[in-house]
Design a protein around this motif. Structure first.
Motif, PDB file in Angstrom:
ATOM      1  N   SER A  86      12.027   7.667  -0.318  1.00 11.96           N
ATOM      2  CA  SER A  86      10.764   7.116  -0.773  1.00 11.96           C
ATOM      3  C   SER A  86       9.720   7.404   0.609  1.00 11.96           C
ATOM      4  O   SER A  86      10.205   7.232   1.320  1.00 11.96           O
ATOM      5  N   GLU A 111       8.090   5.359   2.532  1.00  9.64           N
ATOM      6  CA  GLU A 111       8.009   4.775   3.813  1.00  9.64           C
ATOM      7  C   GLU A 111       9.132   5.268   4.857  1.00  9.64           C
ATOM      8  O   GLU A 111       9.485   4.847   6.083  1.00  9.64           O
ATOM      9  N   LYS A 150       1.740  -2.614  -5.505  1.00 11.89           N
ATOM     10  CA  LYS A 150       0.207  -3.378  -4.921  1.00 11.89           C
ATOM     11  C   LYS A 150       0.205  -4.665  -5.930  1.00 11.89           C
ATOM     12  O   LYS A 150      -0.294  -5.786  -5.299  1.00 11.89           O
ATOM     13  N   HIS A 153       0.894  -1.138   0.097  1.00 10.96           N
ATOM     14  CA  HIS A 153      -0.124  -0.132   0.014  1.00 10.96           C
ATOM     15  C   HIS A 153       0.824   1.328   0.033  1.00 10.96           C
ATOM     16  O   HIS A 153       0.227   2.390   0.060  1.00 10.96           O
ATOM     17  N   ARG A 154       2.248   1.068  -0.189  1.00 11.10           N
ATOM     18  CA  ARG A 154       2.984   2.245  -0.024  1.00 11.10           C
ATOM     19  C   ARG A 154       2.545   3.124  -1.431  1.00 11.10           C
ATOM     20  O   ARG A 154       2.419   2.645  -2.773  1.00 11.10           O
ATOM     21  N   THR A 155       2.339   4.234  -1.189  1.00 14.01           N
ATOM     22  CA  THR A 155       1.840   5.420  -2.334  1.00 14.01           C
ATOM     23  C   THR A 155       3.087   6.522  -2.525  1.00 14.01           C
ATOM     24  O   THR A 155       3.510   7.040  -1.623  1.00 14.01           O
ATOM     25  N   VAL A 156       3.413   6.731  -3.793  1.00 12.31           N
ATOM     26  CA  VAL A 156       4.015   7.646  -4.079  1.00 12.31           C
ATOM     27  C   VAL A 156       3.502   8.391  -5.472  1.00 12.31           C
ATOM     28  O   VAL A 156       3.113   7.618  -6.444  1.00 12.31           O
ATOM     29  N   ASP A 157       3.352   9.668  -5.360  1.00 10.62           N
ATOM     30  CA  ASP A 157       2.840  10.511  -6.383  1.00 10.62           C
ATOM     31  C   ASP A 157       1.444   9.901  -6.624  1.00 10.62           C
ATOM     32  O   ASP A 157       0.799   9.913  -7.827  1.00 10.62           O
ATOM     33  N   GLY A 158       0.533   9.500  -5.510  1.00 17.79           N
ATOM     34  CA  GLY A 158      -0.758   9.068  -5.665  1.00 17.79           C
ATOM     35  C   GLY A 158      -0.884   7.620  -6.029  1.00 17.79           C
ATOM     36  O   GLY A 158      -2.102   7.046  -6.695  1.00 17.79           O
ATOM     37  N   ARG A 159       0.255   6.999  -6.544  1.00 21.45           N
ATOM     38  CA  ARG A 159       0.061   5.640  -7.257  1.00 21.45           C
ATOM     39  C   ARG A 159       0.942   4.563  -6.437  1.00 21.45           C
ATOM     40  O   ARG A 159       1.776   4.674  -5.611  1.00 21.45           O
ATOM     41  N   GLN A 160       0.175   3.298  -6.343  1.00 14.87           N
ATOM     42  CA  GLN A 160       0.902   2.049  -5.405  1.00 14.87           C
ATOM     43  C   GLN A 160       1.559   1.276  -6.307  1.00 14.87           C
ATOM     44  O   GLN A 160       0.661   0.332  -7.004  1.00 14.87           O
TER      45      GLN A 160
END
Length: 848
Positions: free
Chosen positions: A686, A688, A573, A563-570
């Motif tokens: 990043s 996390e 996943k 569920h890590r999200t970067v710039d609104g994207r996972q």
């Protein structure tokens, strides 16, 4: 751009057609009475395959066999083609065409003296004989620099073979067992029966006349003269791309010929197969260079004196017990750089480094050999050509085609065999952890192999990191076989995270089974380990591999990672949820710390039974960490504006003048006492890792301690956002984005305190690395932090800006001493955990 793409598609189209043909014919029945021959990638009907072919083709006992030869389109083989053009059971195909792949997929017998292409995968029911092409004098396989990558396809071919041909015990021991590390893994049979091609050296008068006629047709006329062959091996750093030194070779030939009576002797050149390509546009060499179409061993049958350097051709010539001269102008350099398996003093002839002295020796031997010369040749023959009596072909054919008893060698497997997939070999924590573990596994107890995708990152990594030389490397080269339609279905399943369905669908299970066999041949292992743990592809490959148990590593809180999200994207996943569906089919799910094990067990309980969860701490390379930490901090990779040229500043402030430039940190080597304390963090930029929380906490510390500094080592998707945050807080003079560093330990050692602000971690290696160097450490609390080091070794605080700032302020006010980790003791415990986690050893039963 469009034109370039269209051109690329046009170039790819023939390969795509051949690939589809290969996939189709792999589904068709095998023709058990068809034999496919390939020599030097289609570069002639030569060597052992040719000798075997000639024995079989008109033998009454094998009249039922059909024969297919792989030959390129060169006119150099016109003689061989015309010889068998009208033969009803002999046909020809060009390498890597649709017809070629049909033959490779359906022939009952496969005979090669080198390697089939990376796409090749032996099918059940096929019999593969790899004859190789000579007794090794020069170092090969893993004994060469970058040997694992250079020899990846060769090793793959050997592991797929049913029979490997060996000319002598030296070849069996030095090449197969050691250089290619087949001892303990190869499941097939080694035939130690001599070399079929050497049989051709024993010529009848009729055969001798035939070879002389072939030479004459290519412009070489003996006219009653005796023949000297000068046969240098290839030169250069790469077997596939040797240097073109033809002019030098021809000058040396002239020097050798000058010492002989031209009316009685003729000196010609026989080039290595890989170097012969350079004669294509050299018509001036006609009559001086032997054509590639003339089999080497048939040629040796009429040679009266051989001059060579490090070419293994002399082994084939030894049975004739005729004079051999070794001319190696670069003997010392070549021996040091390429390495030899036979000491120069043990060679069956004198070694010379100057062409003049070599020519004098040639002239002496041309006049007649002494008793000492003859004894030297006899000893060499006894050592390397014991079984070459003119009947090796018959014995090999009887063993392969009739199952006759033969002189064979089978490697014994006396140790449990482990195969670890260690990821893409990028410079990251998982790769470091893998290499550290591999350097700790006791190879006296375990037979260890590693696999990884072949690529540039591997070459780059091995420039700075080494791998235990006792470990066998099996890089994956090439791609999966199968039709494009099937692979489209496979990719759609992955897109929908339904990869586990591959276990229930025969067509996809077959794709994975054949991919395993393409990569690892007939090898099997006691333990298959996906240490990387993030790739559904490799997880599925391990599930279809030949092994007794299967383990996969969980390097992090996998639910949180998904569920890590970067710039609104996972981004992770899909891959990780695909892995969740595969976890139940593994025997062991191994987290990298005891605390993380409990986190993953709790979060993944709906996917996997609790008893499958295990843990094994990551190992650490304390020796390398301390060695690199002792090195001074290096200067920036690119020139920076301002300041003294080539010098360094006492303060970091002025040297950070652009996000794309690497800051100059050499001030750490001789730091001003005013700059204190210096905090450092190391990790990917990043979400996390939450360096934003650390920057906010440092801002509070900096208010009270304006001479403090924060160095952030690492790179990643949040670099620009963090740079804006730093600038917005007015901290560009005090917070340094140092970028990715080849040696972060030099920076760590010269800092006052390491700080970790992650939301979650697996087993944070940087905390262990800090402890190896005795650097004090502060960390926010997360699930696995408690099991990294003993209680009190790290200052642990809440996951908030205020709590972290408070801990950093306390350190700035009253600096504490860091915990010193005994890396050796720690690694012994971690190694024990590894053995227990993957089932190599059993946990003691508790008595209560």
């Amino acid at each position: 751009m469009i034109v370039s793409r269209i051109a690329d598609m046009v170039r790819r189209f023939p390969r795509a057609i051949a690939s589809e043909s290969h996939a189709f014919w792999r589904s068709r029945p095998i023709s058990k009475d068809t034999v496919l021959y390939e020599s030097f990638a289609g570069n002639g009907a030569l060597c052992n395959p040719e000798a075997i072919f000639r024995h079989l083709v008109d033998h009454a006992d094998f009249a039922h066999l059909r024969h297919i030869w792989v030959l390129d389109a060169s006119t150099a083989y016109a003689g061989f083609r015309s010889e068998f053009a009208s033969h009803p059971r002999v046909t020809f195909v060009k390498r890597e065409t649709a017809r070629y792949w049909r033959a490779v997929a359906t022939a009952g017998y496969l005979i090669n003296n080198a390697t089939f292409p990376p796409q090749f995968s032996k099918r059940e029911g096929q019999i593969y004989l790899n004859t190789w092409h000579g007794t090794p004098l020069k170092r090969m396989g893993f004994d060469m620099p970058n040997g694992a990558l250079e020899s990846a396809n060769t090793l793959r071919n050997f592991l797929a073979a049913d029979f490997l041909l060996s000319a002598n015990s030296h070849m069996t021991r030095q090449m197969y067992a050691s250089a290619y590390k087949l001892d303990g893994l190869f499941e097939g049979t080694i035939l130690e029966e001599g070399y079929p091609r050497i049989d051709r050296c024993f010529l009848s008068d009729v055969e001798r006349s035939g070879v002389e006629a072939d030479l004459a047709e290519s412009g070489i006329h003996l006219a009653g003269r005796q023949l000297v062959v000068f046969a240098p091996t290839w030169r250069g750093a790469s077997f596939s791309r040797p240097v073109d030194n033809l002019n030098e070779i021809m000058q040396q030939r002239s020097a050798l010929a000058a010492k002989l009576d031209a009316k009685k002797w003729l000196v010609v050149v026989k080039l290595h197969q890989q170097a012969h390509r350079y004669t294509k546009h050299r018509p001036d060499l006609r009559g001086l260079v032997v054509s590639n179409s003339i089999p080497t061993n048939a040629l040796l049958g009429i040679v009266d004196l051989l001059v060579t350097d490090f070419s293994s051709i002399f082994f084939d010539y030894l049975p004739r017990e005729k004079p051999i001269v070794f001319f190696a102008p670069d003997a010392a350099e070549y021996s040091a750089s390429r390495g030899l398996y036979v000491d120069l003093a043990e060679l069956p002839g004198a070694v010379f480094t100057s062409v003049g002295r070599a020519a004098t020796e040639v002239a002496r031997l041309a006049a007649g050999m002494t008793a000492a010369d003859k004894r030297r040749l006899r000893l060499g023959r006894a050592r390397f050509c014991r079984w070459d009596d003119g009947r090796a072909t018959e014995r090999v054919v009887d063993a392969v085609f009739l199952g006759a008893t033969s002189r064979t060698v089978h490697f014994r497997n006396t140790k449990p065999r482990l195969l670890l997939h260690i990821g893409g070999m990028k410079s990251n924590g998982i790769t470091s952890a893998a290499l550290n573990l591999l350097n700790e596994i006791d190879t006296n107890i375990y037979d260890v192999s590693v696999t990884y995708p072949s690529g540039k990152s591997v070459r780059h990594l091995f420039r700075t990191r080494s791998l235990n030389p006792n470990i066998r490397q099996i890089p994956r080269v090439g791609g999966m076989n199968g039709s494009k339609a099937l692979h489209l279905r496979r990719h759609l399943r992955h897109f929908k995270t339904k990869v586990r369905d591959h276990l229930d669908e025969p067509w996809e299970a077959e794709l994975w089974r054949t991919e395993w066999e393409r990569c690892f041949g007939d090898a099997h292992f006691e333990s298959l380990i996906d240490f990387s743990g993030y790739s559904p592809f490799w997880a599925m490959l391990m599930l279809h591999g030949r092994g007794k148990s299967r383990s996969i590593w969980l390097h992090n809180d996998m639910w949180a990672d998904a569920h890590r999200t970067v710039d609104g994207r996972q981004f992770l996943k899909r891959n990780i949820f695909s892995l969740f569906t595969l976890y139940p089919f593994f025997d062991h799910l191994v987290s990298v710390s005891a605390a993380l094990n409990e986190v993953n067990r709790a979060r993944l309980e709906t996917y996997v039974a609790a008893e499958k969860f295990e843990f094994a701490s990551n190992c650490i390379d304390g020796e390398t960490i301390r060695r690199l930490a002792a090195v001074s901090v290096a200067g920036p990779k690119t020139a920076l504006s301002g300041g003294k040229k080539g010098g360094q500043t006492a303060d970091p402030a002025a040297r950070q003048t652009g996000a794309d430039r690497e800051p100059d940190l050499r001030w750490l080597n001789r730091r001003s006492k005013k700059i204190s304390p210096v905090f450092v963090t190391i990790g990917r930029l990043s979400p996390e890792k939450n360096q934003a929380r650390l920057i906010a906490a440092f801002a509070s510390v900096h208010d009270a301690f304006p001479h403090s500094r924060l160095i952030i080592v690492g790179d990643g998707p949040l670099k620009e956002a963090l740079a804006r945050d730093i600038a917005g807080r007015g901290l560009t003079e005090s917070v340094i984005l140092a970028g990715q560093r080849a040696n972060p330990f030099a920076i760590l050692k010269r800092s006052d305190c390491f700080v970790l602000s992650s939301d979650y971690e697996g087993q944070p290696m940087v905390l262990l690395e800090s402890a190896v160097l005795g650097v004090p450490a502060i960390s926010v609390a997360f699930g696995s932090v408690g099991s990294v080091l003993p209680p009190g070794a790290i200052t642990v605080t809440e996951q908030s800006v205020e709590a972290l700032a408070g801990a950093m302020t306390t350190f700035a006010t009253t600096p504490s001493r860091g915990y010193m980790l005994d890396a050796s003791l720690y690694n012994r415990r971690a190694q024990r955990e590894f053995e227990l986690a993957v089932g190599l050893k059993q946990r003691p039963v508790s008595r209560g």
